[in-house]
Write an enzyme that holds these catalytic residues in place. Structure first.
Site, PDB file in Angstrom:
ATOM      1  N   SER A   1       4.246 -74.800 -28.707  1.00 23.41           N
ATOM      2  CA  SER A   1       5.128 -76.040 -28.496  1.00 23.41           C
ATOM      3  C   SER A   1       4.591 -77.090 -27.503  1.00 23.41           C
ATOM      4  O   SER A   1       3.833 -76.619 -26.481  1.00 23.41           O
ATOM      5  CB  SER A   1       6.414 -75.481 -27.878  1.00 23.41           C
ATOM      6  OG  SER A   1       7.177 -76.610 -27.220  1.00 23.41           O
ATOM      7  N   SER A   2       5.037 -78.231 -27.738  1.00 19.84           N
ATOM      8  CA  SER A   2       4.376 -79.386 -26.827  1.00 19.84           C
ATOM      9  C   SER A   2       4.968 -79.000 -25.504  1.00 19.84           C
ATOM     10  O   SER A   2       4.383 -79.826 -24.442  1.00 19.84           O
ATOM     11  CB  SER A   2       4.747 -80.579 -27.089  1.00 19.84           C
ATOM     12  OG  SER A   2       6.290 -80.832 -27.212  1.00 19.84           O
ATOM     13  N   CYS A   3       5.665 -78.133 -24.998  1.00 24.57           N
ATOM     14  CA  CYS A   3       6.093 -77.787 -23.594  1.00 24.57           C
ATOM     15  C   CYS A   3       5.157 -77.196 -22.717  1.00 24.57           C
ATOM     16  O   CYS A   3       5.230 -77.018 -21.404  1.00 24.57           O
ATOM     17  CB  CYS A   3       7.435 -77.254 -23.472  1.00 24.57           C
ATOM     18  SG  CYS A   3       7.301 -75.309 -23.977  1.00 24.57           S
TER      19      CYS A   3
ATOM     20  N   HIS B   1      18.054 -79.371 -30.450  1.00 22.86           N
ATOM     21  CA  HIS B   1      17.255 -80.227 -30.008  1.00 22.86           C
ATOM     22  C   HIS B   1      18.070 -81.879 -30.142  1.00 22.86           C
ATOM     23  O   HIS B   1      19.072 -81.785 -30.877  1.00 22.86           O
ATOM     24  CB  HIS B   1      15.861 -80.406 -30.863  1.00 22.86           C
ATOM     25  CG  HIS B   1      15.089 -79.139 -30.197  1.00 22.86           C
ATOM     26  ND1 HIS B   1      14.072 -78.812 -31.149  1.00 22.86           N
ATOM     27  CD2 HIS B   1      15.143 -78.516 -29.064  1.00 22.86           C
ATOM     28  CE1 HIS B   1      13.596 -77.621 -30.166  1.00 22.86           C
ATOM     29  NE2 HIS B   1      14.213 -77.426 -29.093  1.00 22.86           N
TER      30      HIS B   1
ATOM     31  N   TYR C   1       9.320 -70.289 -20.942  1.00 17.64           N
ATOM     32  CA  TYR C   1       8.884 -70.271 -22.178  1.00 17.64           C
ATOM     33  C   TYR C   1       7.457 -70.692 -22.184  1.00 17.64           C
ATOM     34  O   TYR C   1       6.580 -70.318 -23.135  1.00 17.64           O
ATOM     35  CB  TYR C   1       9.994 -71.165 -23.038  1.00 17.64           C
ATOM     36  CG  TYR C   1       9.588 -71.380 -24.582  1.00 17.64           C
ATOM     37  CD1 TYR C   1       9.764 -70.265 -25.465  1.00 17.64           C
ATOM     38  CD2 TYR C   1       9.188 -72.622 -24.877  1.00 17.64           C
ATOM     39  CE1 TYR C   1       9.577 -70.388 -26.605  1.00 17.64           C
ATOM     40  CE2 TYR C   1       8.768 -72.662 -26.270  1.00 17.64           C
ATOM     41  CZ  TYR C   1       9.037 -71.624 -27.349  1.00 17.64           C
ATOM     42  OH  TYR C   1       8.718 -71.815 -28.640  1.00 17.64           O
TER      43      TYR C   1
ATOM     44  N   ASP D   1      17.872 -90.559 -18.134  1.00 18.98           N
ATOM     45  CA  ASP D   1      17.112 -90.777 -19.284  1.00 18.98           C
ATOM     46  C   ASP D   1      16.032 -89.738 -19.793  1.00 18.98           C
ATOM     47  O   ASP D   1      15.800 -89.613 -20.792  1.00 18.98           O
ATOM     48  CB  ASP D   1      16.272 -92.028 -19.410  1.00 18.98           C
ATOM     49  CG  ASP D   1      17.001 -93.276 -19.778  1.00 18.98           C
ATOM     50  OD1 ASP D   1      18.112 -93.017 -20.682  1.00 18.98           O
ATOM     51  OD2 ASP D   1      16.727 -94.416 -19.616  1.00 18.98           O
TER      52      ASP D   1
ATOM     53  N   LEU E   1      13.040 -72.260 -38.274  1.00 15.90           N
ATOM     54  CA  LEU E   1      12.772 -73.526 -38.771  1.00 15.90           C
ATOM     55  C   LEU E   1      11.238 -73.666 -39.500  1.00 15.90           C
ATOM     56  O   LEU E   1      11.149 -74.252 -40.545  1.00 15.90           O
ATOM     57  CB  LEU E   1      13.050 -74.770 -37.540  1.00 15.90           C
ATOM     58  CG  LEU E   1      12.498 -76.030 -37.970  1.00 15.90           C
ATOM     59  CD1 LEU E   1      13.504 -76.533 -38.974  1.00 15.90           C
ATOM     60  CD2 LEU E   1      12.700 -76.878 -36.649  1.00 15.90           C
ATOM     61  N   VAL E   2      10.380 -73.150 -38.261  1.00 19.68           N
ATOM     62  CA  VAL E   2       8.960 -73.581 -38.722  1.00 19.68           C
ATOM     63  C   VAL E   2       8.644 -72.199 -39.836  1.00 19.68           C
ATOM     64  O   VAL E   2       8.097 -72.787 -40.674  1.00 19.68           O
ATOM     65  CB  VAL E   2       8.088 -73.326 -37.553  1.00 19.68           C
ATOM     66  CG1 VAL E   2       6.732 -73.060 -37.996  1.00 19.68           C
ATOM     67  CG2 VAL E   2       8.444 -74.366 -36.585  1.00 19.68           C
TER      68      VAL E   2
ATOM     69  N   LYS F   1       3.865 -69.427 -23.746  1.00 20.11           N
ATOM     70  CA  LYS F   1       3.211 -70.051 -25.150  1.00 20.11           C
ATOM     71  C   LYS F   1       1.820 -70.099 -24.371  1.00 20.11           C
ATOM     72  O   LYS F   1       0.700 -70.023 -25.394  1.00 20.11           O
ATOM     73  CB  LYS F   1       3.800 -71.351 -25.284  1.00 20.11           C
ATOM     74  CG  LYS F   1       4.976 -71.040 -26.124  1.00 20.11           C
ATOM     75  CD  LYS F   1       4.665 -70.268 -27.509  1.00 20.11           C
ATOM     76  CE  LYS F   1       5.932 -70.032 -28.058  1.00 20.11           C
ATOM     77  NZ  LYS F   1       5.768 -69.331 -29.555  1.00 20.11           N
TER      78      LYS F   1
END
Length: 428
Positions: free
Chosen positions: A123-125, A195, A152, A285, A29-30, A156
């Site tokens: 990544s924001s993770c 996602h 992961y 949620d 994707l990126v 990172k």
């Protein structure tokens, strides 16, 4: 260890368009968005390699590649990624593969002596599960990670620290960018590993294709999420390559939040589903809010350009929508865990049809078709698609959709079995 030659302070990245730029992970994707942006800006020597041509987890192969090609710039967008199930089932694969990729590329970039600048994408993770909102760069390592993707995330974080260490000890101009939730052309629409946005697009498209009366989505719809179009990220990558050489990593986000309920209604509208949207409040949620503080990069002069609805319309137009039965009946492949896996395009609704041979998209995991020498991918083993007599195959020709890659990469689809029932899930 190689010696890094400092770049001419008067030569910016954007003024060096004849230099070799290696984009690792160009099928993802990126990476694909970065390649598109580089070519649109007039860069004349964008270097890419498929996994078959260069396995980034093999140190000797990576070193040989850098020694032979001697790129001046590197964008490291390659990674092994997957959803909650994949991270939980294959934790060793996720931490080992990503550490190997990062270590091999960063170290080879230094040893080659040719690389002026390297940008590592994370990544924001990487941030703690309960980080204060909006999340600043300073929140890194301030608390425990989300357990479902910690393998992961740890890899990172190590990539960020490796870039910092190589800058401090060896003078390598290595910077890191941490994007928020991304979407856009070449996203992964797999039923198990996608996602939230591609999952919603797929679910509503399937429901529309079979005239389903309703779509059920987990939770109350109240959580807030941030989304950034991948073409905006590609623009930010170019901006940072040209403008930033600091030690600290940089957040890249849109700065705008949307409730999942509002997002689902927007996707429903874009896809054109006329049925009912039902919320299953018995399901969790997830995190109430996840917003990155991107004031650092915006303070440097970069801002996103693509509004969410505009980006969703374009993404859906570039989604493979060949035969509705193929999409609806596609069965998940539990082994699929990478966003960079070859998959199936069929038609781009932006106006171009792909002619029979190969291309990318995201609905189906690939298998090698017998007798094709690995050049054609098919899912025929899952059962024939209705009316196709077996596998349905497409090829992208020279005049096909500009969002598809120019190199012939494989393709095809087939499907069988009952339509998946259930709720649209998310792993962000």
């Amino acid at each position: 260890m190689g010696t890094v030659t400092a770049a001419d302070p008067h030569t910016s990245f954007l003024a060096d368009k004849d230099a070799k730029v290696f984009v690792a992970g160009h099928r993802g994707l990126v990476g694909s968005a970065v390649v598109r942006r580089l070519l649109s800006l007039g860069f004349t020597s964008v270097v890419v390699r498929t996994h078959a041509e260069l396995d980034l987890t093999r140190q000797a192969d990576v070193e040989a590649f850098f020694a032979a090609e001697r790129p001046r710039y590197v964008v490291l967008a390659a990674a092994k990624v997957g959803g909650i199930h994949a991270n939980s089932t294959f934790p060793a694969d996720f931490i080992a593969a990503n550490l190997q990729i990062q270590t091999n590329v960063v170290d080879a970039a230094l040893r080659s002596g040719s690389v002026r600048k390297l940008l590592f994408l994370g990544s924001s993770c990487i941030y703690p599960k309960f980080a204060p909102q909006p999340i600043t760069e300073g929140a890194l390592l301030s608390g425990p990670l989300e357990p479902t993707n910690e393998w992961y995330a740890v890899a990172k974080i190590a990539g960020i620290k490796m870039c910092q260490a190589y800058r401090i000890q060896h003078g390598l101009d290595a910077v890191s960018a941490m994007p928020t939730n991304l979407y856009g052309p070449h996203d992964n629409f797999h039923p198990e590993n996608s996602h939230v946005l591609p999952a919603l697009i797929r679910r509503f498209h399937e429901a529309k294709a079979c005239d389903a009366p309703e779509v059920v989505v987990w939770g109350s719809g109240s959580p807030l999420r941030e989304f950034l179009h991948v073409d905006d990220l590609a623009d930010a990558v170019i901006f940072l390559m040209d403008q930033y050489s600091g030690l600290e990593h940089v957040n890249v986000g849109s700065g705008s939040e949307v409730a999942i309920k509002e997002l689902a209604e927007l996707v429903k509208e874009v896809v054109g589903f006329q049925g009912k949207l039902v919320w299953d409040s018995s399901k969790p949620d997830g995190t109430p809010r996840k917003l990155m503080d991107s004031s650092k990069i915006q303070g440097m002069g970069w801002k996103p350009k693509i509004a969410l609805k505009e980006g969703l319309v374009e993404t859906y137009k570039c989604t493979p929508v060949a035969d509705a039965d193929n999409i609806i009946n596609a069965q998940p492949d539990p082994a699929l865990s990478s966003r960079e896996t070859d998959s199936v395009p069929a038609k781009c609704e932006c106006g171009r049809e792909n002619s029979p041979t190969g291309a990318r998209a995201g609905f189906f995991p690939p298998e090698t078709a017998s007798g094709s020498g690995g050049g054609i991918r098919t899912l025929a083993s899952l059962g024939p698609a209705p009316g196709t007599g077996g596998a349905v195959q497409w090829r992208r020709g020279a005049g096909d959709c500009p969002h598809q890659e120019k190199e012939p990469v494989a393709v095809a689809a087939a499907a069988g079995g009952a339509r998946r029932q259930g709720e649209a899930g998310a792993r962000r």
